[in-house]
Design a protein around this motif. Structure first.
Motif, PDB file in Angstrom:
ATOM      1  N   ASP A 144      -0.200  11.869  15.236  1.00 35.43           N
ATOM      2  CA  ASP A 144      -1.419  11.785  15.083  1.00 35.43           C
ATOM      3  C   ASP A 144      -1.626  10.385  14.040  1.00 35.43           C
ATOM      4  N   PRO A 145      -2.818   9.425  14.428  1.00 40.00           N
ATOM      5  CA  PRO A 145      -3.069   8.367  13.666  1.00 40.00           C
ATOM      6  C   PRO A 145      -3.198   9.001  12.063  1.00 40.00           C
ATOM      7  N   ASP A 146      -3.780   9.969  12.005  1.00 42.74           N
ATOM      8  CA  ASP A 146      -3.896  10.512  10.549  1.00 42.74           C
ATOM      9  C   ASP A 146      -2.578  10.816   9.725  1.00 42.74           C
ATOM     10  N   GLN A 147      -1.272  10.888  10.478  1.00 46.83           N
ATOM     11  CA  GLN A 147      -0.337  10.806   9.731  1.00 46.83           C
ATOM     12  C   GLN A 147       0.228   9.310   9.052  1.00 46.83           C
ATOM     13  N   TYR A 148      -0.681   8.421   9.498  1.00 47.19           N
ATOM     14  CA  TYR A 148      -0.010   7.026   9.374  1.00 47.19           C
ATOM     15  C   TYR A 148      -1.432   6.185   8.515  1.00 47.19           C
ATOM     16  N   ARG A 149      -2.068   6.882   7.429  1.00 49.73           N
ATOM     17  CA  ARG A 149      -3.171   6.386   6.644  1.00 49.73           C
ATOM     18  C   ARG A 149      -2.661   5.418   5.566  1.00 49.73           C
ATOM     19  N   VAL A 150      -3.420   4.567   5.341  1.00 46.29           N
ATOM     20  CA  VAL A 150      -3.318   3.442   4.309  1.00 46.29           C
ATOM     21  C   VAL A 150      -4.120   3.890   3.196  1.00 46.29           C
ATOM     22  N   THR A 151      -3.600   3.771   1.809  1.00 51.22           N
ATOM     23  CA  THR A 151      -4.168   3.973   0.789  1.00 51.22           C
ATOM     24  C   THR A 151      -3.827   2.992  -0.009  1.00 51.22           C
ATOM     25  N   TYR A 152      -5.002   2.501  -1.006  1.00 46.92           N
ATOM     26  CA  TYR A 152      -4.830   1.543  -2.143  1.00 46.92           C
ATOM     27  C   TYR A 152      -4.770   2.256  -3.451  1.00 46.92           C
ATOM     28  N   TYR A 168      -6.073  -3.294  15.735  1.00 49.97           N
ATOM     29  CA  TYR A 168      -6.633  -3.767  14.625  1.00 49.97           C
ATOM     30  C   TYR A 168      -7.983  -3.884  14.409  1.00 49.97           C
ATOM     31  N   ALA A 169      -8.447  -3.734  15.742  1.00 51.44           N
ATOM     32  CA  ALA A 169     -10.046  -3.971  15.842  1.00 51.44           C
ATOM     33  C   ALA A 169     -10.554  -2.437  15.287  1.00 51.44           C
ATOM     34  N   ASP A 170      -9.658  -1.564  15.667  1.00 50.98           N
ATOM     35  CA  ASP A 170     -10.047  -0.019  15.573  1.00 50.98           C
ATOM     36  C   ASP A 170      -9.593   0.628  14.080  1.00 50.98           C
ATOM     37  N   HIS A 171      -8.606   0.169  13.633  1.00 52.44           N
ATOM     38  CA  HIS A 171      -7.948   0.471  12.328  1.00 52.44           C
ATOM     39  C   HIS A 171      -7.822  -0.306  11.105  1.00 52.44           C
ATOM     40  N   CYS A 212       0.906  -1.122  -0.088  1.00 54.42           N
ATOM     41  CA  CYS A 212       0.162   0.043  -0.067  1.00 54.42           C
ATOM     42  C   CYS A 212       0.945   1.121   0.049  1.00 54.42           C
ATOM     43  N   LEU A 213       0.234   2.355  -0.261  1.00 48.83           N
ATOM     44  CA  LEU A 213       0.992   3.672   0.249  1.00 48.83           C
ATOM     45  C   LEU A 213       0.556   4.065   1.744  1.00 48.83           C
ATOM     46  N   MET A 214       1.454   4.557   2.419  1.00 54.92           N
ATOM     47  CA  MET A 214       1.057   5.057   3.954  1.00 54.92           C
ATOM     48  C   MET A 214       1.186   6.697   3.799  1.00 54.92           C
ATOM     49  N   VAL A 215       0.137   7.419   4.103  1.00 51.71           N
ATOM     50  CA  VAL A 215       0.095   8.750   3.585  1.00 51.71           C
ATOM     51  C   VAL A 215      -0.230   9.650   4.978  1.00 51.71           C
ATOM     52  N   ASP A 216       0.670  10.757   5.013  1.00 48.98           N
ATOM     53  CA  ASP A 216       0.409  11.687   6.166  1.00 48.98           C
ATOM     54  C   ASP A 216      -0.697  12.574   5.547  1.00 48.98           C
ATOM     55  N   GLU A 217      -1.933  12.272   6.120  1.00 51.49           N
ATOM     56  CA  GLU A 217      -3.190  13.131   5.782  1.00 51.49           C
ATOM     57  C   GLU A 217      -3.093  14.481   6.293  1.00 51.49           C
ATOM     58  N   THR A 218      -2.307  14.871   7.183  1.00 55.02           N
ATOM     59  CA  THR A 218      -2.083  16.270   7.814  1.00 55.02           C
ATOM     60  C   THR A 218      -1.435  16.781   6.773  1.00 55.02           C
ATOM     61  N   ALA A 227       2.444   1.711  13.223  1.00 60.41           N
ATOM     62  CA  ALA A 227       2.864   3.204  13.635  1.00 60.41           C
ATOM     63  C   ALA A 227       1.768   3.897  14.509  1.00 60.41           C
ATOM     64  N   ILE A 228       0.367   3.368  13.991  1.00 64.31           N
ATOM     65  CA  ILE A 228      -0.580   3.998  15.003  1.00 64.31           C
ATOM     66  C   ILE A 228      -0.442   3.593  16.219  1.00 64.31           C
ATOM     67  N   ASP A 229      -0.467   2.319  16.382  1.00 59.97           N
ATOM     68  CA  ASP A 229      -0.291   1.860  17.882  1.00 59.97           C
ATOM     69  C   ASP A 229       0.759   2.441  18.649  1.00 59.97           C
ATOM     70  N   ARG A 230       2.096   2.553  18.154  1.00 56.65           N
ATOM     71  CA  ARG A 230       3.152   3.266  18.612  1.00 56.65           C
ATOM     72  C   ARG A 230       2.698   4.802  18.879  1.00 56.65           C
ATOM     73  N   ALA A 231       2.131   5.513  17.921  1.00 54.77           N
ATOM     74  CA  ALA A 231       1.905   6.824  18.165  1.00 54.77           C
ATOM     75  C   ALA A 231       0.687   6.999  19.342  1.00 54.77           C
TER      76      ALA A 231
END
Length: 457
Positions: A350-358, A422-425, A169-175, A264-268
């Protein structure tokens, strides 16, 4: 949590006398029963679901403080009476069993968990095609019906079933930037100097390159790559370096695995929680000291001297759980491109910094496989083990421990509380694509060679 000595054997191979002794039967069962002859593997009226099951695997399954292998062993032994699982990790991987077969020795294990397509290609190259592992009777693995579409590598000899997967995938910083949705957007000015990738010779970068081959074809993939370079693509040698550049906000988009974003989200989130708790604890300590009148001036004032920086949670080593193939043959989950997401750097934000896009709604899958050896001793128990590993409860606990995605639909799984990220994201990709085993074995090496000749880094 570790494996006891009896249940965790590491086998070395090579040209030394010690290695030949190992091949001749060192670290074997106490007795040498005859292997069951393959006969279509029809299910017997009374399967022998007891005894010692010896399972070969990779370091990835024994990685971390709470390895997947130890957890799976415990769960399987709790579920069935008179059963013991012994894990074997050959230092030379699948080559150990190829060499045993060439020398006329039995494998001395029943099943292999964590097999990559590259491993299977090694078997077919060095032995006869369709060798070493038996054709599986899938009717004996009832839980296989729950595997999501798109993960079957279509081995013509029917030797493998998937156990976990990575999704490119691509990991995208949505911020900082809107996620691209189509491949062609990456070549547009809006994404100039935005994209990072680890080297496409292996691992994550290799999976992205394979997706290009699948998406636009092997010839056009080279054209697309040139366009990405023209638009400022930045290539790093390892995932460590790639993620570090991403976290330091050098670029807003990186090639990754979807599980990297979860790690990354888990760590953040964990880091933010620890900082909050640390700050609250410091304030409480200050109030307590003031009340006790322990200030140096005797007037109740105090300076606690406590560091306000929170302790970082230790890396749980989950996100780098790949097998032992490299992208020279197969980019499967072996993360030959460097360290895990947790090990690479302190991930914050922020989790929005590690968003998955396909891109184009497609996830290129790199599934790891399970197989049963042609000369397995405990065939019935091996089938039970494979069926157990694909059950919903086990998939929900196994995949996160491997830092991968389960092969069953996310929506049907109840993840343990420790893996609530995993359940949340986690979400299943819109669609899954991958190359068949024969294409990986016969065509991908040539396509990658053409890329290497033109762009090799």
């Amino acid at each position: 949590m570790g494996l006891d000595r009896r249940s965790y054997l590491r086998v070395a191979t090579g040209s030394t006398t010690l290695a030949l002794t190992t091949l001749a039967g060192c670290a074997t069962r106490e007795s040498e029963p005859e292997p069951q002859e393959p006969n279509g593997d029809d299910e017997p009226a009374e399967p022998e679901d007891e005894g010692v099951l010896r399972v070969a695997t990779t370091d990835a399954f024994a990685h971390g403080e709470n390895p997947a292998s130890a957890w799976l062993k415990t769960r399987f032994e709790e579920a069935f009476d008179n059963v013991e699982v012994d894990w074997v990790i050959p230092e030379s991987g699948i080559g150990h069993y190829v060499e045993r077969e060439q020398r006329g020795f039995l494998p001395d294990v029943d099943a292999y968990v964590g097999l990559s397509a590259a491993n299977l290609a090694t078997v077919d190259r060095d032995l006869e095609e369709g060798g070493l592992f038996r054709e599986l009777n899938r009717d004996r693995i009832e839980t296989i019906d729950g595997v999501v579409d798109g993960l079957d590598l279509e081995d013509p000899d029917g030797r493998i079933v998937p156990v976990s997967t990575q999704y490119s995938c691509l990991m995208v910083d949505e911020t900082r930037i809107d996620p691209p949705t189509r491949l062609e957007e990456l070549g547009e000015p809006a994404y100039a100097d935005s994209l990072l990738t680890p080297t496409p010779s292996r691992g994550r970068g290799g999976a992205f390159l394979d997706w290009l081959f699948e998406s636009v074809g092997p010839d056009d993939a080279l054209t697309v790559w040139a366009e990405l370079e023209d638009n400022g693509l930045d290539v790093y040698d390892t995932w460590f370096e790639t993620l570090l550049a991403y976290v330091e906000r050098d670029r807003a988009v990186t090639v990754a695995y979807a599980a990297d974003a979860l790690a990354a989200i888990d760590r953040a989130v964990t880091s933010d929680t620890d900082e909050t708790r640390g700050s609250e604890q410091n304030e409480t300590d200050g109030l307590d000291n003031a009340t006790d009148g322990t200030g140096a001036d005797g007037d109740g004032s105090t300076d606690s001297g406590t560091d306000d920086d929170a302790d970082e949670s230790s890396a749980d080593d989950r996100s780098d759980a790949d097998g032992d193939g490299s992208n020279g043959d197969d980019s499967s989950a072996d993360d030959s491109d460097g360290d895990s997401t947790d090990e690479a750097t302190d991930v914050v934000g922020d989790p929005d910094q590690y968003r998955v896009t396909y891109l184009d709604g497609e996830a290129y899958a790199e599934p790891l496989q399970m197989a049963i050896f042609e000369n397995a001793i405990n065939v019935d128990l091996a089938y039970t083990f494979l069926e157990f590993a694909l059950s919903p409860e086990i998939q929900a606990g196994l995949a996160p421990r491997l830092g991968q995605y389960p092969v069953r639909p996310i929506a049907e799984l109840e993840f343990p509380e420790e893996f609530d990220v995993y359940a949340d994201h986690a979400e299943d990709p819109p669609s899954i694509v991958t190359f068949s085993y024969e294409t990986r074995r016969d065509d991908l090496p040539e396509w990658r060679g053409a890329w290497e000749e033109e762009f090799g880094y």
